[in-house]
Design an enzyme around this catalytic site. Structure first.
Site, PDB file in Angstrom:
ATOM      1  CB  ALA A 269       7.661 -13.732  24.601  1.00  0.00           C
ATOM      2  CG  PHE A 270       5.208 -12.493  28.205  1.00  0.00           C
ATOM      3  CD1 PHE A 270       4.472 -11.330  28.350  1.00  0.00           C
ATOM      4  CD2 PHE A 270       4.849 -13.390  27.208  1.00  0.00           C
ATOM      5  CE1 PHE A 270       3.397 -11.057  27.519  1.00  0.00           C
ATOM      6  CE2 PHE A 270       3.779 -13.126  26.387  1.00  0.00           C
ATOM      7  CZ  PHE A 270       3.038 -11.953  26.536  1.00  0.00           C
ATOM      8  NE  ARG A 271      10.344  -7.240  30.589  1.00  0.00           N
ATOM      9  CZ  ARG A 271      10.387  -6.334  29.633  1.00  0.00           C
ATOM     10  NH1 ARG A 271      10.999  -6.617  28.490  1.00  0.00           N
ATOM     11  NH2 ARG A 271       9.804  -5.178  29.768  1.00  0.00           N
ATOM     12  CG  LEU A 272       9.436 -16.205  30.428  1.00  0.00           C
ATOM     13  CD1 LEU A 272       8.309 -17.194  30.156  1.00  0.00           C
ATOM     14  CD2 LEU A 272       9.983 -16.409  31.841  1.00  0.00           C
ATOM     15  CG  HIS A 273      15.309 -12.405  28.796  1.00  0.00           C
ATOM     16  ND1 HIS A 273      14.506 -11.690  27.943  1.00  0.00           N
ATOM     17  CD2 HIS A 273      15.287 -11.755  29.986  1.00  0.00           C
ATOM     18  CE1 HIS A 273      14.037 -10.627  28.588  1.00  0.00           C
ATOM     19  NE2 HIS A 273      14.478 -10.649  29.838  1.00  0.00           N
TER      20      HIS A 273
END
Ligand SMILES: Cc1cc2nc3c(=O)[nH]c(=O)nc-3n(C[C@H](O)[C@H](O)[C@H](O)COP(=O)(O)O)c2cc1C
Ligand SMILES: Cc1ncc(COP(=O)(O)O)c(C=O)c1O
Length: 293
Positions: A269-273
């Site tokens: 989520a939110f590019r917090l891969h």
């Protein structure tokens, strides 16, 4: 050897003679019963190649140790959360939220490829292949993975194509799988070997007759005056070979990318891969590190 299969594969197989598609079977490897080594291979399915493509099924067969045949998205038994180790990662498990993978790159790759076969509408074995030319200028194109085991990742092509020339000059390449439906990516970098003639012959023989003629007809990557020229070549070669055997063109063979590094990426989520890079530290020793997204 006991055979286990994905539930949709079972129904395809049991659909009987009228079934239009080849099953993708996940079988227990004989290696699994005698050793803890999570050896696995992907073999081409020799029959129904063209049908398998039209039915959007990956024409590979995965042989995977029974111990690694897990349901999608179920955590590896006994896996612990990263937080239980403080800043340390469990050296045997890669955790992606609810998903856990063995920290063995080939076992982990096999599990994600199998997931992709179940979810991707087209060519789950498609991968981008990056090479560089003699000026260091990169190039990239798609190819199909036709086999993998602990030695590396195999694809087939014309060795006098641009990619063929570049790989033969540098003996290095990178691969990227992006499975959109799963929000996953795998990156592979390494050195490149040429598969044995026996391996290439076996794969070539499994291809549709038209594809075997196409391999002779296409002077891949070289200028083509018009479509008719290609079609005439296909026709002439078709008459030349008739219904007889078609030998493998000497310039058509397989490359094996022998990985130095394999990275597993899962969308967060939110590019917090989540990212893990597995780096080769010995002949078949690997070390895993988590990376910032
Ligand atoms: C999904 C997909 C899979 C492909 N698989 C292969 C392949 O396995 N081998 C191959 O030679 N070309 C394959 N191609 C064609 C290549 O992308 C490329 O156009 C061709 O190999 C010429 O590349 P080059 O000029 O860089 O050598 C594929 C193309 C697509 C879109
Ligand atoms: C030119 C070419 N060669 C080889 C392949 C590998 O696939 P196959 O052996 O299934 O034809 C492809 C796949 O798209 C291709 O386009």
């Amino acid at each position: 050897m006991r055979t286990v299969a994905l539930s949709d594969t079972v129904s395809r197989e049991s659909a009987g003679a009228g079934a239009a598609i080849e099953a993708v079977v996940i079988e227990r490897s004989t290696a699994a019963s005698s050793s803890a080594d999570p050896f696995m291979t992907v073999q081409p399915v020799s029959k129904g190649h063209a049908r398998a493509k039209t039915d959007k099924t990956c024409n590979v067969r995965i042989i995977v140790p029974f111990s690694l045949c897990r349901r999608r998205r179920s955590p590896v038994k006994g896996a612990r959360r990263e937080s239980e180790f403080g800043s340390m990662m469990d050296k045997t498990t890669l955790t992606f939220g609810e998903i856990a993978l063995p920290a063995d790159p080939f076992a982990a790759f096999g599990i994600w490829l199998r997931d992709a076969e179940a979810s991707e509408p087209n060519d789950p074995n498609a991968m981008s292949l990056a090479t560089v030319d003699s000026d260091g200028l990169p190039d990239v194109r798609m190819v199909l993975l036709k086999g993998f085991d602990r030695r590396g990742f195999v694809f087939y092509t014309n060795f006098e194509s641009r990619k063929g020339e570049e790989i033969r000059a540098t003996r290095k390449a990178a691969l990227n799988f992006h499975w959109k439906s799963l929000h996953r990516q795998i990156r592979i970098r390494g050195d490149v070997e040429i598969v044995s003639d026996e391996e290439a012959d076996a794969y070539y023989a499994s291809r549709a007759r038209e594809s075997r003629i196409g391999a002779w007809a296409s002077l891949q990557s070289r200028p083509l005056e018009n479509r008719e020229t290609l079609e005439r070549r296909v026709e002439d070669l078709g008459s030349q070979y008739g219904e007889g055997p078609i030998p493998r063109p000497p310039v058509w063979s397989g490359f094996r990318v022998v990985p130095r590094e394999i990275e597993f990426w899962h969308d967060g989520a939110f590019r917090l891969h989540d990212r893990y890079r597995l780096t080769r530290t010995g002949a078949d020793d690997w070390t895993a590190s988590r990376l910032y997204p």
